[in-house]
Each structure stands twice: as structure tokens, then as C-alpha cells.
Design an enzyme around this catalytic site. Structure first.
Site, mmCIF file in Angstrom:
data_model
loop_
_atom_site.group_PDB
_atom_site.id
_atom_site.type_symbol
_atom_site.label_atom_id
_atom_site.label_comp_id
_atom_site.label_asym_id
_atom_site.label_seq_id
_atom_site.Cartn_x
_atom_site.Cartn_y
_atom_site.Cartn_z
ATOM 1 N N TRP A 261 0.853 -1.191 0.000
ATOM 2 C CA TRP A 261 0.000 0.000 0.000
ATOM 3 C C TRP A 261 0.892 1.246 0.000
ATOM 4 C CZ3 TRP A 261 -2.147 2.608 4.885
ATOM 5 C CH2 TRP A 261 -3.109 3.576 4.554
ATOM 6 N N ASP B 132 -1.477 -6.121 8.931
ATOM 7 C CA ASP B 132 -2.393 -5.048 8.563
ATOM 8 C C ASP B 132 -3.673 -5.707 8.040
ATOM 9 O OD1 ASP B 132 -3.662 -2.782 7.803
ATOM 10 O OD2 ASP B 132 -2.185 -2.130 6.323
ATOM 11 N N LYS C 250 -13.610 -0.107 5.494
ATOM 12 C CA LYS C 250 -14.175 -0.769 4.313
ATOM 13 C C LYS C 250 -15.333 -1.687 4.700
ATOM 14 C CE LYS C 250 -10.215 0.801 2.911
ATOM 15 N NZ LYS C 250 -9.700 1.621 1.850
HETATM 16 C C1 LIG Z 1 -3.690 -2.051 3.314
HETATM 17 C C2 LIG Z 1 -4.354 -0.907 4.003
HETATM 18 N N1 LIG Z 1 -4.057 -0.665 5.272
HETATM 19 C C3 LIG Z 1 -4.639 0.352 5.947
HETATM 20 C C4 LIG Z 1 -5.544 1.177 5.339
HETATM 21 C C5 LIG Z 1 -6.095 2.318 6.147
HETATM 22 O O1 LIG Z 1 -7.430 2.356 6.322
HETATM 23 P P1 LIG Z 1 -8.138 3.513 7.118
HETATM 24 O O2 LIG Z 1 -8.911 4.306 6.130
HETATM 25 O O3 LIG Z 1 -9.001 2.817 8.120
HETATM 26 O O4 LIG Z 1 -7.104 4.349 7.798
HETATM 27 C C6 LIG Z 1 -5.885 0.977 3.998
HETATM 28 C C7 LIG Z 1 -6.815 1.868 3.318
HETATM 29 O O5 LIG Z 1 -6.899 1.993 2.124
HETATM 30 C C8 LIG Z 1 -5.278 -0.102 3.320
HETATM 31 O O6 LIG Z 1 -5.559 -0.361 2.038
#
Ligand SMILES: Cc1ncc(COP(=O)(O)O)c(C=O)c1O
Length: 402
Positions: A131, A212, A247
Site C-alpha cells: 500500500w 495489517d 471498508k
Molecule cells: C492495506 C491498508 N491498510 C490500511 C488502510 C487504512 O485504512 P483507514 O482508512 O481505516 O485508515 C488501507 C486503506 O486503504 C489499506 O488499504
């Protein structure tokens, strides 16, 4: 002080949405940011969320600070039950502690602050690719980051042997970030056998896994998607897990997530929690309460919980149907995005498809057709609809010269 500043570079993902908003092309399609879209292209509030908000509105009596600042027991226990299964020892056995954070990003940042504060020499190892925000979050916390190989984009497979070989060289005490499910950006997840091998290697090297977990329920199901992390927690004595409910509850702007740490004993876990509370206190002091109240209300009520499971299933099914329609449409347009055709699109998990499109092709898609894809070729499949799939497939056919 401010005069001398240059503009900061745009964020690899959010910057595209800003550009998308100001694009005047009526046919524009945003396949960049990781937000679920329904068949009409909207991101509606889940029914179970609306119902729980009605209950909260009636029953809540105060907007005072969340106490303790690591979250209420209702919320933190509900998070652990989702991670480990409701009857597991770790749910209330004391060896696992949970802190309520603003979103999954907040959980990653608190984990980074904790690691930097107490294990300043530790490096955080990320999959290549990962990410786009991961390295930035941990570097902002003062940590060193590095990468391990994960994926071969030409054949669309996980390079698990290379991954394990690299992990075997990482110094003890370092931290290895794994994606719990729906690997972002590749959509390619480890099999349970591979999870076991990775966990055994981490344990043998005395490395700390940091999982994660931002997409629970988007691959196969709520319980099934936790299988990998449950294997890691069986085998490794110390684990960190970052949950996001952005999500799977559609609570993107409520900022609700959690950092869970599994320690070797409950006494150690209590000490870890005390330091995490300090990290929180000196950063944002107190978490935002509304999103966590929604999550604990839904998970604590049999009917709402059932409704949530069904709504997550509907989102998952729509993404999977769209994957098939997109793969078929590309094939009909004469495009093969890998040397094995387009079947890989239907085999990936979660919202994203790592398309194999090059940076130049991604640039051409945006400039010529106003189709916005992340620079590494990651497509948000949930942004596709029956209405825009033919247009997007034809645009891809043009830029790849099919
Ligand atoms: C792999 C990954 N980790 C963490 C997050 C973070 O999500 P949040 O919006 O809850 O901070 C995302 C969001 O796109 C993600 O794709």
C-alpha cells in the site's frame, strides 16, 4: 518561515482523486482510491450502521472523552472476537490487548510510534509492492523501512520462496508487515500452508509480525479471512495487528480502527498497553467515539450482526461478479493483461486488481480517456460498473495497442 516552501508532492492515491474531481471530462472514471462503490457508483451507508446510529442517538447521554483513551471494553473486546473468533482464549485472556485508534492508518501510526519509542533500532519490513502509504506512515514515526520480495507481476504469482529466503536474512527483533487478506495492491493472498511456513520462519528468526487487516470479509468471509492471522498468533509469541473498519463497515470518514498486541503473558501485555496509551496521549489524546459505538453496537446485537455479515457478503459478491465481467470484457476487446490471459483478475481477492499496466499506460489512460488508475497499475474493481466496463476496457485496449 513559509515563503521558502515548495509544494509537497501529491499523495500517490488521494492526489488522483483531487485531480479526478477537477477533471471536466463527462466520461471520467475513478478507479484509484480504495473505496467500495455499488452498482450505481455510490458508496451508501450500510443498513446495519443506520440502525445502530438510531439506537445510539436515543441512548447516548454524553460526549465526554473516551475513558480509558485506549477504548471501551465493549469495543476492544468486540475487535478481539472478530480477530480471534468469539470463544478464543485471546479474546479476554489478558495476553492480547487492544487500543481503539482513528482508522487503520491510526493503528499503523500508533504501532510505529510504540516501536520507535521502545525498540528504536528495529526496522519495519514491507512487501514489495505494498500500500502506497505504508512506508510514509512508519517513516513519519521515525522508523527505518525496508522491503521483502512478494510478487512477480509478469506471471501474477506470489514469489513465496523469495519472500521466505529474504525473511531468513532479516535481523532478529525487526518487524515484518504482512497483509491479513486482500493484499493491497496485488489482491494475491498467501495460502494457509504458506501462512504456516511464513509464521514458522518468523518465529525461528525471532521477528515480530505486524498484520495489517483492513479488508476482513472482502476475500472469502469474516471468519475465513482471519485464518492466516490466527495461524500466526498460534505460532508466534508476539504479534501486532492493525484493524480497520473503514471498508467492511463503510465507516471511511468516521475513522475507526484498532491496534491489538499479543504478548507472551498478560503481565507483559498490560505493560505494552500502558506505553501505547502514552503514545496515544501525546499524539491525538483520545479516539473519536462515534464510529466505535457503531461497531460495538452492531457486533453486540445478534440481528444487526447478522445483517452486517449479509451486507459485507453483498459487497464481496458484487466485487467478484464485477471481476468476471471486467475480465470477459477485456478478453472481448482483444486485451490480455498477462501472458496467461485475464483469468488472474477473477482469482485476486478484495477490491483491487494489480493490472500489470505500466506507468506510461496508466498516464495515457488518464490523459486520453480520463480513466484514473494508481501509478503502479492498481485498479479499484469496485469502481467499475456494468455501464462503464465497456468504456474502460476499450480505453485499455487503445493504450496497450491491442
Ligand atoms: C492495506 C491498508 N491498510 C490500511 C488502510 C487504512 O485504512 P483507514 O482508512 O481505516 O485508515 C488501507 C486503506 O486503504 C489499506 O488499504
Amino acid at each position: 518561515m513559509f515563503d521558502i516552501l515548495e509544494m509537497a508532492p501529491p499523495d500517490a492515491i488521494l492526489g488522483l482523486t483531487e485531480a479526478f474531481k477537477s477533471d471536466s471530462n463527462p466520461d471520467k472514471v475513478n478507479l484509484s482510491v480504495g473505496v467500495y462503490k455499488d452498482a450505481a457508483g455510490g458508496t451508501p451507508i450500510l443498513e446495519c450502521v443506520k440502525a445502530s446510529e438510531r439506537q445510539i442517538l436515543e441512548s447516548e447521554e454524553s460526549k465526554t472523552y473516551v475513558n480509558p483513551n485506549s477504548g471501551t471494553p465493549q469495543y476492544t473486546q468486540a475487535v478481539r472476537a472478530l480477530l480471534f473468533g468469539k470463544d478464543h482464549d485471546l479474546v479476554d485472556g489478558g495476553r492480547a490487548i487492544t487500543a481503539h485508534t482513528p482508522g487503520g492508518t491510526g493503528a499503523l501510526r500508533v504501532a510505529g510510534d510504540y516501536l520507535h519509542l521502545l525498540h528504536g533500532g528495529a526496522t519495519l519490513w514491507l512487501s514489495n509492492p505494498t500500500w502506497a502509504n505504508h512506508a510514509g506512515v512508519f517513516k513519519a514515526a521515525g522508523m527505518q523501512t525496508n522491503t521483502y520480495p512478494y510478487f512477480d507481476a509478469t506471471s501474477n504469482v506470489i514469489t513465496v520462496e523469495k519472500m521466505i529466503d529474504k525473511i531468513k536474512t532479516i535481523p532478529s527483533g525487526d518487524v515484518v508487515l504482512l497483509h491479513g487478506c486482500c493484499h493491497n495492491p496485488t489482491g494475491a493472498d498467501l495460502t494457509l500452508q504458506q501462512w504456516t511456513t511464513v509464521a514458522e520462519t518468523l518465529k525461528a528468526r525471532q521477528l515480530v509480525p505486524l498484520i495489517d487487516f483492513a479488508y476482513q470479509g472482502f476475500a472469502v468471509g469474516i471468519e475465513e479471512d482471519a485464518a492466516g492471522l490466527r495461524i500466526v498468533c498460534e505460532l508466534c509469541p508476539e504479534v501486532m495487528i492493525c484493524s480497520s473498519f473503514s471498508k467492511n463497515f463503510g465507516l471511511y470518514n468516521e475513522r475507526v480502527g484498532a491496534l491489538t498486541v499479543v504478548a507472551e503473558s498478560s503481565a507483559t501485555a498490560a505493560k505494552v498497553l500502558s506505553h501505547i496509551k502514552r503514545c496515544i496521549r501525546t499524539n491525538y489524546s483520545n479516539p473519536p467515539a462515534h464510529g466505535s459505538a457503531i461497531v460495538s453496537t452492531v457486533l453486540g446485537d445478534c440481528q444487526l450482526r447478522q445483517q452486517w455479515i449479509q451486507e459485507v457478503e453483498q459487497m464481496r459478491n458484487r466485487i467478484n461478479t464485477t471481476r468476471q465481467q471486467f475480465a470477459d470484457s477485456l478478453t472481448n476487446a482483444g486485451v490480455n493483461l498477462s501472458n496467461q490471459g485475464n483469468a488472474f483478475i477473477t482469482e485476486q481477492n478484495g477490491m483491487f486488481s494489480f493490472s500489470g499496466l505500466s506507468k506510461d499506460q496508466v498516464g495515457a489512460l488518464r490523459e486520453r480517456y480520463a480513466v484514473y488508475v494508481v501509478g503502479d497499475g492498481r485498479i479499484n474493481v469496485a469502481g467499475l460498473t456494468e455501464a462503464n466496463i465497456p468504456f474502460v476496457s476499450n480505453a485499455i485496449a487503445q493504450v496497450v495497442g491491442a
